[in-house]
Write a protein that holds these residues in place. Structure first.
Motif, short mmCIF file in Angstrom:
data_model
loop_
_atom_site.label_atom_id
_atom_site.label_comp_id
_atom_site.label_asym_id
_atom_site.label_seq_id
_atom_site.Cartn_x
_atom_site.Cartn_y
_atom_site.Cartn_z
N MET A 1 9.14 0.14 22.79
CA MET A 1 8.22 1.20 22.38
C MET A 1 8.51 1.60 20.95
SD MET A 1 5.68 2.14 23.68
CE MET A 1 4.53 3.12 22.76
N ARG A 2 9.82 1.80 20.68
CA ARG A 2 10.23 2.19 19.35
C ARG A 2 9.90 1.08 18.34
NH1 ARG A 2 13.56 5.09 16.08
NH2 ARG A 2 14.30 3.70 14.49
N TYR A 3 10.11 -0.15 18.80
CA TYR A 3 9.82 -1.27 17.93
C TYR A 3 8.35 -1.30 17.57
CZ TYR A 3 9.90 -5.99 16.09
OH TYR A 3 9.79 -7.07 15.26
N PHE A 4 7.51 -0.97 18.57
CA PHE A 4 6.08 -0.94 18.36
C PHE A 4 5.73 0.08 17.28
CE2 PHE A 4 1.83 0.62 19.61
CZ PHE A 4 1.14 -0.56 19.43
N ARG A 5 6.39 1.24 17.34
CA ARG A 5 6.13 2.28 16.34
C ARG A 5 6.50 1.81 14.94
NH1 ARG A 5 8.19 6.92 18.90
NH2 ARG A 5 9.35 7.54 17.05
N ILE A 6 7.62 1.09 14.86
CA ILE A 6 8.05 0.58 13.56
C ILE A 6 7.00 -0.38 13.01
CG2 ILE A 6 9.74 -0.91 12.42
CD1 ILE A 6 11.83 0.27 14.29
N VAL A 7 6.53 -1.27 13.88
CA VAL A 7 5.52 -2.25 13.46
C VAL A 7 4.29 -1.52 12.95
CG1 VAL A 7 3.95 -4.04 14.26
CG2 VAL A 7 6.32 -4.03 15.04
N LEU A 8 3.88 -0.49 13.69
CA LEU A 8 2.69 0.26 13.32
C LEU A 8 2.86 0.92 11.95
CD1 LEU A 8 0.40 0.28 15.32
CD2 LEU A 8 0.89 2.68 15.79
N ARG A 9 4.04 1.48 11.73
CA ARG A 9 4.27 2.17 10.45
C ARG A 9 4.24 1.18 9.29
NH1 ARG A 9 9.36 5.15 11.09
NH2 ARG A 9 10.27 3.45 9.88
N LYS A 10 4.86 0.03 9.50
CA LYS A 10 4.88 -0.97 8.43
C LYS A 10 3.48 -1.49 8.15
CE LYS A 10 9.64 -2.48 9.07
NZ LYS A 10 10.17 -1.56 8.06
N LEU A 11 2.72 -1.63 9.22
CA LEU A 11 1.34 -2.09 9.09
C LEU A 11 0.54 -1.09 8.25
CD1 LEU A 11 0.29 -4.66 10.41
CD2 LEU A 11 -0.91 -3.23 12.06
N ALA A 12 0.71 0.18 8.56
CA ALA A 12 -0.01 1.23 7.83
C ALA A 12 0.37 1.20 6.35
CB ALA A 12 0.31 2.60 8.43
N TRP A 13 1.64 0.99 6.10
CA TRP A 13 2.11 0.95 4.72
C TRP A 13 1.48 -0.24 3.97
CZ3 TRP A 13 3.57 3.61 0.93
CH2 TRP A 13 4.28 3.07 -0.14
N ALA A 14 1.41 -1.38 4.64
CA ALA A 14 0.81 -2.57 4.03
C ALA A 14 -0.67 -2.30 3.72
CB ALA A 14 0.95 -3.77 4.95
N VAL A 15 -1.37 -1.66 4.64
CA VAL A 15 -2.78 -1.36 4.41
C VAL A 15 -2.93 -0.44 3.20
CG1 VAL A 15 -4.78 -0.14 5.34
CG2 VAL A 15 -3.49 -1.69 6.80
N PHE A 16 -2.06 0.57 3.12
CA PHE A 16 -2.10 1.49 1.99
C PHE A 16 -1.89 0.72 0.67
CE2 PHE A 16 0.30 4.00 -1.09
CZ PHE A 16 -0.60 5.02 -1.32
N THR A 17 -0.91 -0.20 0.67
CA THR A 17 -0.63 -0.97 -0.54
C THR A 17 -1.84 -1.81 -0.93
OG1 THR A 17 1.59 -1.11 0.34
CG2 THR A 17 1.14 -2.35 -1.64
N VAL A 18 -2.48 -2.40 0.06
CA VAL A 18 -3.66 -3.22 -0.23
C VAL A 18 -4.75 -2.35 -0.86
CG1 VAL A 18 -5.56 -4.51 0.80
CG2 VAL A 18 -3.22 -4.97 1.53
N VAL A 19 -4.95 -1.16 -0.31
CA VAL A 19 -5.95 -0.25 -0.88
C VAL A 19 -5.60 0.07 -2.33
CG1 VAL A 19 -6.88 2.10 -0.75
CG2 VAL A 19 -6.60 0.76 1.32
N PHE A 20 -4.31 0.33 -2.59
CA PHE A 20 -3.88 0.60 -3.95
C PHE A 20 -4.21 -0.57 -4.87
CE2 PHE A 20 -0.78 0.39 -7.37
CZ PHE A 20 -0.85 1.68 -7.89
N VAL A 21 -3.92 -1.78 -4.40
CA VAL A 21 -4.16 -2.96 -5.22
C VAL A 21 -5.66 -3.12 -5.50
CG1 VAL A 21 -4.12 -5.48 -5.20
CG2 VAL A 21 -2.10 -4.20 -4.56
N ILE A 22 -6.48 -2.83 -4.49
CA ILE A 22 -7.94 -2.94 -4.70
C ILE A 22 -8.38 -1.97 -5.79
CG2 ILE A 22 -10.17 -2.48 -3.62
CD1 ILE A 22 -9.03 -3.63 -1.02
N CYS A 23 -7.88 -0.73 -5.71
CA CYS A 23 -8.24 0.26 -6.73
C CYS A 23 -7.75 -0.20 -8.11
CB CYS A 23 -7.62 1.62 -6.41
SG CYS A 23 -8.26 2.30 -4.90
N LEU A 24 -6.48 -0.63 -8.16
CA LEU A 24 -5.92 -1.10 -9.42
C LEU A 24 -6.77 -2.21 -10.00
CD1 LEU A 24 -3.30 -0.97 -11.28
CD2 LEU A 24 -2.56 -2.97 -10.02
N ASN A 25 -7.12 -3.13 -9.13
CA ASN A 25 -7.90 -4.29 -9.57
C ASN A 25 -9.26 -3.85 -10.13
OD1 ASN A 25 -8.09 -7.03 -9.92
ND2 ASN A 25 -9.04 -7.39 -7.93
#
Lengths: 343, 312, 307
Positions: A1-25
């Motif tokens: 369960m805890r591992y699942f939460r970690i995965v979710l958090r990392k996923l959210a962070w990756a999505v945020f970074t992608v959004v940042f890159v799209i804006c930067l681009n």
């Protein structure tokens, strides 16, 4: 369960970074002089119909975003307009539909061009990275085990030398040597105009074309991976649990395999993830030298032709690919280290 | 039973003399420094060292193009009939200038962000480090290529772009060091007697972060040099400044390969390797001097542990 | 690449005997060579260390003359070790069960995979850990639990000798008592010979049959526990006892020994305890005292015993 939460958090962070890159681009290309859309309209290579098509498609008659009419030169605009009717929104919605613009040079959709090239790059990087990681780790373990012996110093010196080589220059030298004395192909991923009788022949031809670029790539990254692995293994080998393992009567080989390797993998994975950017840098140089039809070559050509839509698209694709690879490495790390999963 | 333990006692490295004493005996650091000094001297005395003026306008005949090395031109000629050795000597200037100034920018940005994040902590740190993480993930070279391609590729622009892209590693390094230093007794004491934040940073944190920063600078310089040469090779250099990367770009795109003119292809690359290797050796050596670690470990003991017994 | 070496005689002239089922306490201040001695017995010294002379006789065989492979057989199967600080002595990325099982498999104590697992469960049960926790990692254990797991690991192959190197340091007092009790019970039940390294004389009095007092890498005194506590001959032993609270003499003053133990790189030329000894004489500074035998089972190295 805890591992699942970690995965979710990392996923959210990756999505945020992608959004940042799209804006930067988006904004980078509009703040700096070479606005791809506008420069494109002035580009003499485009026909009148093409210009009109582009204008409609990318909403170039519309303001950049709310409150900003244009960024270069900066002109403020109306804030109360419908955000759906701005360039930024149209850019994002085009992206979501997989539309990256149209190449000035070939008048083909950027997405189509890059799709073929992405796979070529993945092939090249994939093969070479696996080679470099496996060889680098093996040499690193050997050097750490034999620390402060001539073997270690030789490996250390070799790694530093390899690290200092400009990738493109090593490529040029290997290309020069490989084509003259070994008769290996100098460019592309297949012999032009070749007719293959069997699939096997086609693969063999691809393999011959892969040799030199892969060799260049491996040499450049081998040194770095060796250095990291050496230092990681050295750290692990001075830990107390290695002494415990030795006291248990395990052989040196067993200790290296069962106790040193996985623990040393932890810093290794982190650093490979952090260095994914360098991997891409290497790909751009090697593909340029060997005319390997990948994303790096696309960037090289786009720079030469001032083909901004391709440049913009390739940058976005590379950045997103690196973010994804980083995410995978991150998840692999939490898989390797039980402390992350269960604490 | 009797046993001996050999203890390794590195001499204390206090003050400049102590540092120099340790530094001198580190082969890597000394060789690296020598290589770097040689390169700097070459750049400084380029006009005296170069046999020809690479910018002089000369009449070129067909024989001059990719002329082989000869007594008059030790390293042959390039595609425009210019002396390769002279271009090579002048080329060192661009690499060193870019390496030095770009790394200064990177170190400054990374240092400020790292110290501020590490020292103030809390929300400031969170924000700054999240931003650093995002920038860390975005691949440097493509970003640099895009920015330089969109602006005019002048020497200044190249320095600026390489500088503002390459600070992320430094920021993380400086932050973790600041975090470690912040908890030391004398910092807490300084705070207890009411010293201001700026005073603490200036007199207590900075001196302890500095050695790390110096090592990092040397490595950042080598990265900047590699980046500059790559940009030039990709055709993104200022056409009026002569650099090693540009020499390679001209040679590669203008048929040196098919002409078999190895002298144009090999020479500039060796220059880059010399400089980068020098910086790398110096950096690695400095790290060993400033932060020595025992490289003996539990598997290092061999069959030699039990020496021939004296008792029987 | 900085090389500076100072060879230091960490241990000189140490000798002792450990009988079956005997508990020998090894006492001394930190840095007096206790751990070095234990590692030498198993030939596990760091690469900078070297055994220059002597014998380690185990059931008639000299361990120092074995090949590295033969020595690896002896380790854990015959002589196991409980390290101080179990947090670092356990590998953080493997389960406790796997780390215990590893030793069992290595020495073929039981062959079948299933049996190995059973043995691990049995061992954990023996040290008071729920066997279900064998699938957990070290960081999921408390400090005391880790030390218990370490003890279980040491007993995995039913060794004749267990070396316990300050097994209770870094634990809080309650847990220390529990661990010591566990060790004592297991020692009795399994008939183990234990080398017990400690600087706690109370523990020595309670657990040990005989005591080796070390100072600066040499034997200060070696005798059975009664002799050490009731008739110590070496001034260092006497000082140690005075620094230790005795319930039978509640009014007695506690005295700490002034000064510090010598660094192994700067040993005094004569008796190593001379600089701190209350009975120091002129010759103590020049001449190293030989080992005297006040009684056949009692060794002490002090010039005072000559007269």
């Amino acid at each position: 369960m805890r591992y699942f939460r970690i995965v979710l958090r990392k996923l959210a962070w990756a999505v945020f970074t992608v959004v940042f890159v799209i804006c930067l681009n988006f904004f980078l290309f509009r703040v700096l002089p070479g606005d791809p859309a506008r420069a494109g309209i002035r580009d003499p290579r485009l026909t009148r119909q093409a210009i009109e098509a582009i204008q409609v498609r990318f909403g170039l008659d519309k303001p950049v975003i709310n409150c900003v009419e244009s960024l270069n030169p900066f002109t403020p605009g109306d804030c109360l307009i419908n955000p759906l009717q701005t360039q930024f929104f149209i850019y994002v919605s085009n992206l979501l539909r997989g539309e990256l613009g149209i190449s000035y040079h070939s008048n083909r959709p950027v997405a189509t061009i890059l799709r073929e090239q992405l796979w070529n790059t993945i092939l090249l990087i994939g093969v070479a990275q696996v080679l470099a990681i496996v060889l680098g780790m093996t040499l690193g373990i050997a050097a750490a085990w034999k620390a402060r012996t001539p073997i270690d110093y030789l490996a250390l010196l070799g790694s530093l030398m390899a690290w200092s080589l400009p990738t493109f220059w090593l490529g040029i030298i290997l290309l020069f040597w490989g084509s003259t004395s070994l008769g290996l192909p100098t460019a592309g991923k297949s012999t032009p105009g070749a007719n293959y009788a069997t699939l096997w022949q086609q693969w063999a031809d691809l393999g011959r074309h892969l040799i030199l670029p892969t060799l260049t790539y491996t040499i450049v990254f081998l040194g770095e991976y060796m250095l990291i692995m050496r230092s990681a293994v050295l750290d692990v080998l001075s830990e107390d649990y290695i002494l415990t393992a030795k006291a248990k009567g395990l052989s040196t080989f067993q200790i290296l395999k069962d106790h040193a390797l996985q623990n040393a993998m932890l810093p290794m994975v982190t650093i490979i993830a952090l260095n994914l950017g360098f991997t891409v840098a290497g790909a751009i140089q090697i593909e340029s030298v060997f005319s390997w039809p990948g994303l790096g070559k696309a960037i090289f050509d786009a720079v030469g032709r001032r083909d901004y839509p391709v440049l913009q698209g390739a940058f976005l694709l590379i950045a997103v690919a690196v973010i994804l690879a980083n995410l995978i490495a991150d998840l692999f790390y939490s898989y390797l280290d039980p402390r992350v999963q269960t604490e | 039973m009797s046993a001996v333990i050999t203890s390794k006692a590195p001499p204390p490295a206090t003050g400049f003399l102590g540092f120099w004493h340790t530094f001198r005996r580190n082969k890597m650091a000394v060789v690296g420094l020598f290589m770097l000094v040689m390169a700097i001297l070459t750049a400084l005395f380029a006009p005296q060292l170069a046999p020809y003026d690479p910018k002089a306008i000369t009449r070129v005949t067909i024989e001059d193009i990719y002329a082989r090395p000869s007594a008059a031109h030790w390293l042959g000629k390039d595609d425009a009939g210019r002396d390769v050795l002279s271009s090579f000597i002048y080329g060192s200037r661009v690499s060193l200038i870019v390496g030095f100034f770009a790394s200064m920018i990177s170190i400054f940005i990374g240092g400020v962000i790292g110290i501020v994040a590490g020292f103030y902590g809390g929300r400031v740190e969170n924000l700054l480090m999240r931003f650093t993480d995002v920038m860390l993930v975005i691949p440097d070279l493509p970003l640099t290529v895009v920015i330089v391609a969109l602006t005019k590729p002048s020497l200044f622009n190249i320095i600026f772009v390489i500088g503002i892209v390459g600070w992320t590693g430094t920021a993380r390094l400086v932050r973790s060091q600041t975090l470690a230093v912040k908890e030391r007794k004398f910092v807490l004491r300084a705070r207890a007697i009411g010293a201001g934040n700026l005073h603490i940073i200036r007199y207590h944190i900075l001196p302890l972060v500095l050695p790390l920063l110096v090592v990092n600078t040397v490595l950042i310089i080598s990265l900047a040099i590699l980046n500059e040469s790559t940009l030039s090779f990709l055709g993104l250099s200022d056409p009026t400044t002569l650099s090693w990367g540009q020499m390679l770009n001209f040679a590669f795109t203008r048929g040196a390969m098919s002409a078999g003119a190895w002298w144009v292809l090999v020479t500039p690359g060796l220059g880059i390797v010399w400089l980068v290797l020098g910086c790398t050796l110096l950096g690695q050596g400095l790290e060993q001097v400033l932060n020595p670690r025992l490289e003996a470990h539990h598997l290092a003991a061999g069959p030699g542990m039990v020496a021939r017994r004296l008792g029987d | 690449m900085i090389a500076d070496g100072v060879a230091a005689h960490a241990l000189t002239d140490i000798s002792f005997t450990l009988r079956e089922g005997e508990v020998l306490g090894v006492v001394g201040e930190s840095g007096c060579g206790k751990t070095t001695l234990m590692l030498s017995l198993l030939r596990l010294l760091p690469s900078s260390g070297r055994i220059t002379s002597g014998e380690v006789l185990f059931m008639g065989r000299d361990l120092l003359s074995l090949s590295e492979a033969e020595m690896a057989e002896v380790r854990w199967k015959n002589i196991a070790m409980i390290f101080q600080g179990a947090m670092n002595a356990l590998n953080p990325v493997h389960t406790i069960g796997r780390q215990i099982g590893e030793a069992i498999i290595r020495h073929n104590y039981v062959q079948d995979k299933k049996l190995v697992d059973n043995r691990v469960a049995e061992l954990l049960e023996m040290v008071g850990i729920n066997p279900d926790r064998r699938r957990q990692y070290p960081h999921q254990y408390s400090g005391g639990m880790r030390q218990r797991a370490m003890i279980a690991m040491a007993l995995a192959c039913n060794p004749q000798i267990v070396i316990a190197d300050e097994p209770t340091t870094a634990l809080d007092v309650m847990i220390q008592a529990q661990i010591l009790e566990l060790l004592a019970t297991l020692q009795e039940k399994l008939g183990l010979a234990v080398l017990f390294v400690t600087h706690d004389l109370g523990v020595v009095a309670e657990m040990c049959d005989s005591v080796l007092v070390m100072y600066g890498g040499v034997t200060a005194e070696y005798a059975d526990v009664d002799t050490i506590f009731n008739a110590p001959q070496h001034p260092y032993t006497q000082e140690l006892l005075r620094a230790f609270p005795d319930l039978s003499r509640p009014t007695g003053k506690l005295v700490s020994i002034p000064g510090y133990p010598p660094r192994l790189t700067a040993l005094p030329p004569g008796c190593r305890f001379a600089p701190r000894c209350p009975h120091v004489m002129e010759r103590c500074h020049q001449e190293r005292p030989p080992l005297h035998t006040p009684s056949p089972t009692h060794l002490a190295s002090c010039h005072l015993l000559e007269t």
